[in-house]
Write an enzyme that holds these catalytic residues in place. Structure first.
Site, short mmCIF file in Angstrom:
data_model
loop_
_atom_site.label_atom_id
_atom_site.label_comp_id
_atom_site.label_asym_id
_atom_site.label_seq_id
_atom_site.Cartn_x
_atom_site.Cartn_y
_atom_site.Cartn_z
N LEU A 137 -9.29 -1.15 -3.09
CA LEU A 137 -8.82 -1.00 -4.21
C LEU A 137 -9.84 -0.66 -4.68
CD1 LEU A 137 -6.47 -2.34 -6.35
CD2 LEU A 137 -7.80 -4.60 -6.55
N SER A 138 -10.94 -0.89 -4.29
CA SER A 138 -12.11 0.24 -5.55
C SER A 138 -11.93 1.57 -6.11
CB SER A 138 -13.53 -0.32 -5.38
OG SER A 138 -13.51 0.23 -3.88
N LYS A 139 -11.03 1.81 -4.83
CA LYS A 139 -11.68 3.49 -5.25
C LYS A 139 -10.33 3.57 -5.54
CE LYS A 139 -13.75 5.57 -0.68
NZ LYS A 139 -13.37 3.94 0.07
N ARG A 140 -10.04 4.10 -7.32
CA ARG A 140 -8.99 4.44 -8.39
C ARG A 140 -8.83 6.12 -8.27
NH1 ARG A 140 -9.75 2.10 -13.25
NH2 ARG A 140 -9.14 3.70 -14.58
#
Ligand code: GLU
Length: 501
Positions: A258-261
Site C-alpha cells: 500500500l505504501s507504494k502510492r
C-alpha cells in the site's frame, strides 16, 4: 509465559517521520479495540529517535488523525500518565543506563569502527555476494587496553549488542507460525548511536518493558526484528510480551504494498494513503473506523457493517486473519454512503460546512445561517458517497450568479423557441403558485400537458435555468431553496439566453 492476569497495556508507537498512514491507523485501531475490549490501557508513545528523519508537523498529524478516528489514548502526549515521558527523545538517560549495564555484563560492547570502515566492509560483502551483509564484530574482541587507548584518543563509539554467535531464536506469535531465525543473521546490531540516541530496537524494548506493555500488536514488517528483541529481553532478564503481527494491507489490486502510492495518471486513480487525505476527501470517521476494523477482522460473517460498540463487544485477537489483504476501496465508498445516510440531517449539514466553505470560498458562519442549507441537505443525503461531493450539487443556491452553457436550456427534442415558450409559461405560473412542493407539482405537470411537452423536458429546462446543472437535487426543493424571487430572476435570465439563440 506472560502473566495473563495483568491489566492489558497496549501501545501505538509511531515515529514522527511522516503523516499517519492507513496501515498505521489500522494498527492503532486494533490496539485501541483490544484495550477497550479488555478494560486495558491504550498508550501512545512517540518514537522520535531517528533525528534525521523527523518531519515537523507529523506529530500533530498523528494526534489529529487518532482523535478524528476517535481512538483516544489513555496515556501519552497531551494526556500524560504514570509511565512517561512518552517521547523517546526525553528518555535518553534510561537508554544510556541500560546500555552501560549490558556492557558491564558483557552483553554489549563499544564499537569504535568508523562509518567509512563499515561502508567498505559492506561493499566488500556485497561484491563477494555474501549471503549476510553486516558487521564483522571487529570491536567485540578488543582487549581492555585497546579500548582504553581508543577512548584516550577521543574516538567516537556506538554501543552494539553482542548477539549469540550461533543458534536460532524462536518466538511465538499469536497469529501465525514462526520459523526459527538464524542468530548469525543479526551481526551485533547497534543499540546506541554516535549521537547518543538509541536505535529503534533498543528504545522499543526498553520502553515496552518499563511501560509494562503486555501485548505488542503491530504491522508484520516488524517480524524480522523480533529475534533481536527477544534476545535483548533475555539479556536484560525481562519478560517477553505477547506478539501479534498484523497482516499487511496491499494496494486495491492486491499486488503491491500500500505504501507504494500511485499518482494520478500512473495507471488509474490516485490512491489515498494518509488518514488526512481520507478526511479531506469527505469520508466520515465512523465509516473509516468500520472499514479499518474490517481489514483483517470481521464482526460477523453476514455483514460488513458494525458499530464501534459492537466491535468492542466482540473483538478478539484470535479472530484476526493473518493473511495479507487488498485494500477494498469500493467497500469504503459504499460504507461511507451508508453512514452518511444514517446521519441526522442537521449533523450532516454541519459536517458538510467545511467542505462547502472551502469549495465556495465562503465563511462557514454565513453558510450555516443560509436558509437554503437545511432545505437542500436532506435532498442530497441519499446520494452522497463522500462529503466533498455536496458542493457540486448545491453550490447554485449559495452564489449570486450561476453560469452554464445556454445550449443546456434547449430540452432534448425541443427547439430553442419551444424551450423558451415553455420556460416563459412556467415562469408566469411560478410567480403565482404557492412556493411549496405540493403547490407546484400538479400545476407544473398540467402545464407540460397543455404545452404538449414532456414533464421531463419542462423540468429539465427549469432545472438548468435555476441551478445551471443537469444533475442537481430534486427540482422543487432546489427552487424552494432559492426562494421565489431568485427562482424567477434566474428564469428571466435563462429566457434572455434562449432569446439570443
Ligand atoms: N516506531 C515504529 C514504527 O514507526 C514502531 C514499531 C513497533 O510498534 O514496534 O512503526
Amino acid at each position: 509465559m506472560p502473566d495473563t492476569n495483568r491489566t492489558v497495556r497496549v501501545r501505538m508507537a509511531p515515529s514522527p517521520t511522516g503523516y499517519f498512514h492507513l496501515g498505521s491507523a489500522r494498527t492503532a485501531l486494533f490496539n485501541w479495540l483490544y484495550a477497550r475490549r479488555t478494560g486495558g490501557r491504550f498508550i501512545l508513545r512517540i518514537e522520535d529517535t531517528d533525528r534525521t528523519r523527523l518531519v515537523p508537523d507529523s506529530l500533530q498529524d498523528i494526534m489529529d488523525s487518532l482523535r478524528w478516528l476517535d481512538l483516544q489514548w489513555d496515556e501519552g502526549p497531551a494526556v500524560g500518565g504514570a509511565y512517561g515521558p512518552y517521547f523517546q527523545s526525553e528518555r535518553l538517560p534510561l537508554y544510556h543506563e541500560w546500555g552501560e549495564r549490558l556492557i558491564s555484563a558483557g552483553l554489549a560492547y563499544r564499537c569504535y569502527c568508523s562509518e567509512e570502515r563499515i561502508e567498505a566492509l559492506r561493499e566488500g560483502q556485497r561484491a563477494r555476494k555474501e549471503p549476510i551483509i553486516g558487521y564483522d564484530r571487529h570491536c567485540r574482541t578488543l582487549t581492555a587496553a585497546q579500548r582504553a587507548d581508543l577512548e584516550a584518543s577521543g574516538a567516537t563509539s556506538v554501543i552494539r549488542f553482542a548477539m549469540p554467535l550461533e543458534g536460532e531464536t524462536r518466538f511465538v506469535d499469536l497469529l501465525r507460525k514462526i520459523k526459527p531465525f538464524d542468530n548469525d543473521h543479526y551481526r551485533d546490531p547497534i543499540l546506541v548511536k554516535t549521537d547518543g540516541f538509541p536505535t529503534y530496537h533498543f528504545a522499543n524494548v526498553i520502553d515496552d518493558h518499563f511501560m509494562e506493555i503486555t501485548h505488542i500488536l503491530r504491522g508484520d514488517e516488524w517480524l524480522s526484528s523480533v529475534p533481536l528483541h527477544v534476545n535483548l529481553y533475555d539479556a536484560l532478564g525481562w519478560e517477553i510480551p505477547v506478539f501479534a503481527h498484523l497482516p499487511l494491507i496491499l494496494d486495491p489490486s492486491g499486488v503491491g504494498k500500500l505504501s507504494k502510492r500511485k499518482k494520478k495518471g500512473e495507471g488509474g486513480e490516485e490512491l489515498l494513503t494518509f488518514i488526512r487525505e481520507y478526511r479531506a476527501a469527505g469520508y466520515l470517521p465512523e465509516a473509516m473506523f468500520n472499514f479499518l476494523a474490517g481489514m483483517g477482522w470481521a464482526y460477523s460473517p453476514d455483514t460488513d457493517l458494525f458499530t464501534r460498540r459492537q466491535a468492542i463487544e466482540r473483538f478478539d485477537l484470535a479472530d484476526i486473519n493473518p493473511a495479507a489483504g487488498a485494500l477494498p476501496l469500493s467497500k469504503l465508498e459504499w460504507m461511507n454512503g451508508h453512514y452518511i445516510r444514517g446521519l441526522d440531517p442537521e449533523d450532516l449539514a454541519e459536517r458538510l460546512l467545511p467542505f462547502l466553505a472551502e469549495s465556495l470560498a465562503q465563511p462557514i458562519e454565513s453558510l450555516w445561517h443560509n436558509p437554503a442549507l437545511p432545505v437542500l441537505v436532506p435532498l442530497i443525503q441519499e446520494r452522497l458517497k463522500t462529503l466533498d461531493e455536496a458542493a457540486a450539487l448545491i453550490d447554485f443556491a449559495f452564489v449570486e450568479e450561476i453560469s452554464y452553457d445556454p445550449q443546456m436550456l434547449v430540452a432534448k427534442g425541443l427547439t430553442p423557441v419551444l424551450s423558451l415558450a415553455a420556460l416563459q409559461a412556467a415562469g408566469s405560473l411560478l410567480a403565482e403558485l404557492p412556493f411549496t412542493e405540493e403547490g407546484m407539482d400538479v400545476p407544473l405537470r398540467g402545464l407540460a400537458d397543455r404545452l404538449g411537452v414532456k414533464v421531463g423536458q419542462l423540468f429539465g429546462i427549469l432545472r438548468v435555468a435555476t441551478t445551471g446543472k443537469n444533475i442537481a437535487p430534486p427540482l422543487f426543493g432546489s427552487m424552494i431553496a432559492l426562494g421565489r424571487a431568485r427562482t424567477l430572476a434566474r428564469c428571466a435570465q435563462a429566457e434572455e439566453l434562449l432569446r439570443r439563440m
